[in-house]
Design a protein around this motif. Structure first.
Motif, PDB file in Angstrom:
ATOM      1  N   VAL A  54       5.367   8.498  -2.231  1.00 12.94           N
ATOM      2  CA  VAL A  54       6.177   7.963  -1.178  1.00 12.94           C
ATOM      3  C   VAL A  54       7.529   7.828  -1.729  1.00 12.94           C
ATOM      4  O   VAL A  54       7.956   7.305  -2.730  1.00 12.94           O
TER       5      VAL A  54
ATOM      6  N   LEU B 117      10.216   4.069   2.653  1.00  7.62           N
ATOM      7  CA  LEU B 117       9.272   3.531   3.665  1.00  7.62           C
ATOM      8  C   LEU B 117      10.403   2.463   4.676  1.00  7.62           C
ATOM      9  O   LEU B 117      10.900   1.464   4.027  1.00  7.62           O
TER      10      LEU B 117
ATOM     11  N   LEU C 220      -1.685  10.091   6.383  1.00  8.53           N
ATOM     12  CA  LEU C 220      -2.487   9.341   5.274  1.00  8.53           C
ATOM     13  C   LEU C 220      -3.661   8.520   5.760  1.00  8.53           C
ATOM     14  O   LEU C 220      -4.666   8.462   4.961  1.00  8.53           O
TER      15      LEU C 220
ATOM     16  N   HIS D 188      -0.405   9.097  -2.996  1.00  6.33           N
ATOM     17  CA  HIS D 188      -1.440   9.332  -1.631  1.00  6.33           C
ATOM     18  C   HIS D 188      -1.906  10.740  -1.429  1.00  6.33           C
ATOM     19  O   HIS D 188      -1.066  11.760  -1.835  1.00  6.33           O
TER      20      HIS D 188
ATOM     21  N   LYS E 262       0.835  -1.329   0.108  1.00  4.08           N
ATOM     22  CA  LYS E 262      -0.086   0.041  -0.080  1.00  4.08           C
ATOM     23  C   LYS E 262       0.920   1.234  -0.022  1.00  4.08           C
ATOM     24  O   LYS E 262       0.549   2.172  -0.630  1.00  4.08           O
ATOM     25  N   TYR E 263       2.000   1.135   0.837  1.00  6.74           N
ATOM     26  CA  TYR E 263       2.932   2.363   1.037  1.00  6.74           C
ATOM     27  C   TYR E 263       4.047   2.151   0.308  1.00  6.74           C
ATOM     28  O   TYR E 263       5.348   2.386   0.834  1.00  6.74           O
TER      29      TYR E 263
ATOM     30  N   LEU F 128       7.789   6.930   7.305  1.00  7.31           N
ATOM     31  CA  LEU F 128       7.327   7.335   5.734  1.00  7.31           C
ATOM     32  C   LEU F 128       8.078   8.560   5.425  1.00  7.31           C
ATOM     33  O   LEU F 128       7.802   9.718   6.089  1.00  7.31           O
TER      34      LEU F 128
END
Length: 627
Positions: A441, A444, A405, A389, A382-383, A451
């Motif tokens: 991003v 991570l 987020l 995002h 997802k990230y 992040l």
């Protein structure tokens, strides 16, 4: 017998008339004997009389005077059993009215006697009994043997009286405390009688007072911090925290005025003037009844009884509370006001985090009811780096901003990653707290829950194009935005900024470039990595002068006649020099042509990018209108 009725000479009696048969001496003696049988009376005094007759309207009284007096029956309503032969006190209003009648009044006799008893009570500290007739402003009006007296509200009882009406019609013993003869005013007190009785009770209570003693009292006053209890002449304070094991906001929630309660003595000072009382101490502590199956990790339910800046208190049962710290209300790393999550009175479910039965302390959490977003299986995808995002700006700092987020997932956008072209000193120049921001991003780090995000990376780096447009030596029109001792900030085409040092701000006439002026500046230094362009206006006119001086210096004078023998070598040398200069000119022209081509290509690239952005904006606007 000469005195018998048979021997009475009626003819002689009739001829002489009534009393005519007595001599003057005999008449005087008889009048004296009659006067001795009468009582001498004075008007405006109280005397005793004997009831000799009762009619429907009057009571006939004999006070020993030459005639009897009449008193209206209405003045004897308090004596319903009155009969002939009874003695009563009456007031002589008039010895003889125009009709020769003796005028008496029992009502006035009662008033005179009452005043006499009132004065006597004040002088000798006697107790009087009266009946409360009515209430008035500030107290009660009493009837004391026909005289009205005022009983102030503060003198009714030792405790405050809130309802005076309950005393109306009741008998009450009082003491006279003040008489105003000029206005016939009497002030009485019932409180002084109670205080004397209480002095003995107070002494007995204080002498036997000890900690842990259980007493019975009456609530006489209530405040927001507790209640005052009358223990029988001695007042004690029952603090609000000692009323109930549970949390209450005001004593009136569980207690009432004039209520009888049992309390325990918690403490008293050496002078025994202040007594601290407790009520909850008479019942077991609720923590002792806490179910054994409640332990760390258990889910519990309760009601929020208090909300503070640092958290909220959840009441599981009266007297058993747990603290929900604000950090345990949400997975978000940004602490907010607890009021954003819960309100007082809410029914809430929570998880037990810590439990100490001996210290009677418990900490709870709400966020533990949901999964930690950093431990979800899809967090890596997802990230992932490069994913885009939209988040909410939660906090601004000097070095960047924190973007949420989702609840519990925050990222840092460094100030240098906000814009490609603008030099932003503080994030507040670009965005405000609470606004949405699109990001991508950059890094991570799941183990450390970090992040790294960027906003400018959503667009291509225009500095790749600027490198060909603002090459070293190129000249551009620029506007001086601001000027300081260090130099001047310039606004260049395409919305980027450049910088000129003080030595590059001199005009051709020797004056200095000032803020607000728009002039030609030549690029002297370009750094794509540092996003830095250094320019100079001075270079635009000094380099042309230098070129002219160089050209002038290359022209040589004609050879003298005496130097003919060296003519051939000089001509050859000049020819070589000329050839060399020609080559340099050609190279310079070629370089300028290449720079112009690159500049033209860069400009076209920027125009194409601007056209593309404009087209995207128009499409988005059209979609919004259609929506």
């Amino acid at each position: 017998m000469s005195n018998s009725p048979e021997n009475f000479d009626w003819d002689k009696f009739e001829s002489q008339g009534f009393g005519g048969g007595y001599s003057k001496e005999e008449k005087a003696e008889m009048e004296k004997m009659y006067d001795d049988t009468l009582t001498t009376v004075q008007e405006q005094e109280v005397v005793k009389g004997t009831v000799v007759g009762i009619t429907d309207r009057d009571v006939i009284l004999n006070i020993g005077f030459k005639s009897d007096g009449l008193v209206p029956v209405s003045e004897f309503r308090d004596l319903p059993e009155l009969k002939v032969g009874d003695e009563v006190e009456v007031f002589i209003e008039d010895q003889e009215d125009p009709n020769g009648q003796l005028i008496l009044s029992r009502k006035k006799a009662k008033i005179v006697s009452a005043w006499a008893s009132i004065y006597d009570a004040l002088e000798n500290d006697n107790i009087l009994e009266g009946i409360v007739k009515r209430r008035t402003k500030g107290g009660l009006i009493m009837d004391i043997h026909g005289v009205e007296a005022f009983l102030p509200g503060s003198q009714i009882d030792v405790k405050p009286i809130r309802d005076f009406d309950v005393f109306v019609g009741k008998k009450m013993e009082v003491k006279v405390v003040k008489i105003n003869a000029a206005f016939d005013n009497v002030v009485v007190s019932h409180k002084v009688l109670i205080e004397k009785d209480l002095e003995q009770q107070r002494a007995a209570i204080l002498n036997n007072l000890e900690r842990g003693q259980v007493l019975e009292g009456v609530i006489k006053n209530m405040t927001n911090f507790g209640v005052f209890i009358d223990l029988g002449g001695v007042d004690g304070l029952l603090h609000i925290t000692d009323i109930s094991w549970g949390r209450i906001n005001h004593p009136e929630e569980v207690l009432n005025l004039d209520q009888k309660v049992q309390v325990v003595v918690l403490d008293f000072d050496d002078d025994k003037k202040r007594i601290s009382l407790g009520m909850k101490q008479l019942t077991p502590h609720p923590w002792d009844a806490l179910p054994a199956d409640i332990e760390v990790g258990s889910r519990v339910k309760g009601k929020i009884v208090n909300v503070a800046d640092y958290g909220a208190f959840l009441e599981l049962m009266p007297g058993v509370e747990g603290l929900i710290h604000v950090s345990e209300m949400s997975w978000s790393q940004h602490l907010r006001n607890p009021q954003d999550f819960i309100k007082q009175g809410d029914e809430v479910e929570a998880v037990v985090l810590t439990l100490d039965r001996e210290e009677r302390k418990m900490s709870l959490g709400i966020k533990q009811l949901t999964e930690d977003p950093w431990t979800k299986e899809d967090v890596l995808t997802k990230y992932a780096v490069g994913t885009k995002h939209t988040g909410v700006v939660r906090n601004l700092t000097n070095f960047g901003l924190f973007l949420e987020l989702e609840e519990g997932v925050d990222g840092l956008v460094h100030v240098s990653d906000l814009s490609w072209t603008k030099k932003i000193k503080h994030p507040s120049e670009f965005v405000k707290v609470g606004e949405n921001l699109d990001v991508v991003v950059l890094e991570l780090d799941v183990p450390n829950r970090r992040l790294a995000l960027g906003h400018k990376q959503l667009e291509e780096n225009p500095w790749d194009t600027f490198e060909s447009v603002f090459n070293i030596g190129s000249t551009h029109k620029a506007t001086v935005l601001e000027k300081s001792e260090r130099g001047a900030t310039l606004e260049l085409p395409y919305g980027i900024e450049g910088f000129a040092f003080p030595k590059g701000l001199t005009k051709e006439d020797g004056s200095q470039v000032e803020a607000g002026e728009s002039l030609d500046f030549k690029v002297t230094e370009f750094s794509k990595e540092d996003r830095k362009i250094i320019l100079s206006h001075t270079a635009t006119h000094t380099e042309s002068a230098d070129a002219a001086r160089i050209a002038k210096a290359t022209k040589k004078p004609s050879a003298a006649a005496g130097e003919k023998k060296e003519k051939a070598p000089k001509v050859q040398k000049e020819a070589e020099n000329k050839s060399t200069l020609g080559d340099l000119d050609a190279l310079s022209a070629l370089k300028e042509k290449m720079m112009d081509n690159e500049k033209e290509a860069g400009v076209k690239k920027l125009e194409a990018a601007a056209k593309k952005a404009k087209s995207s904006d128009e499409e988005a606007s059209e979609e919004e209108n259609n929506a």
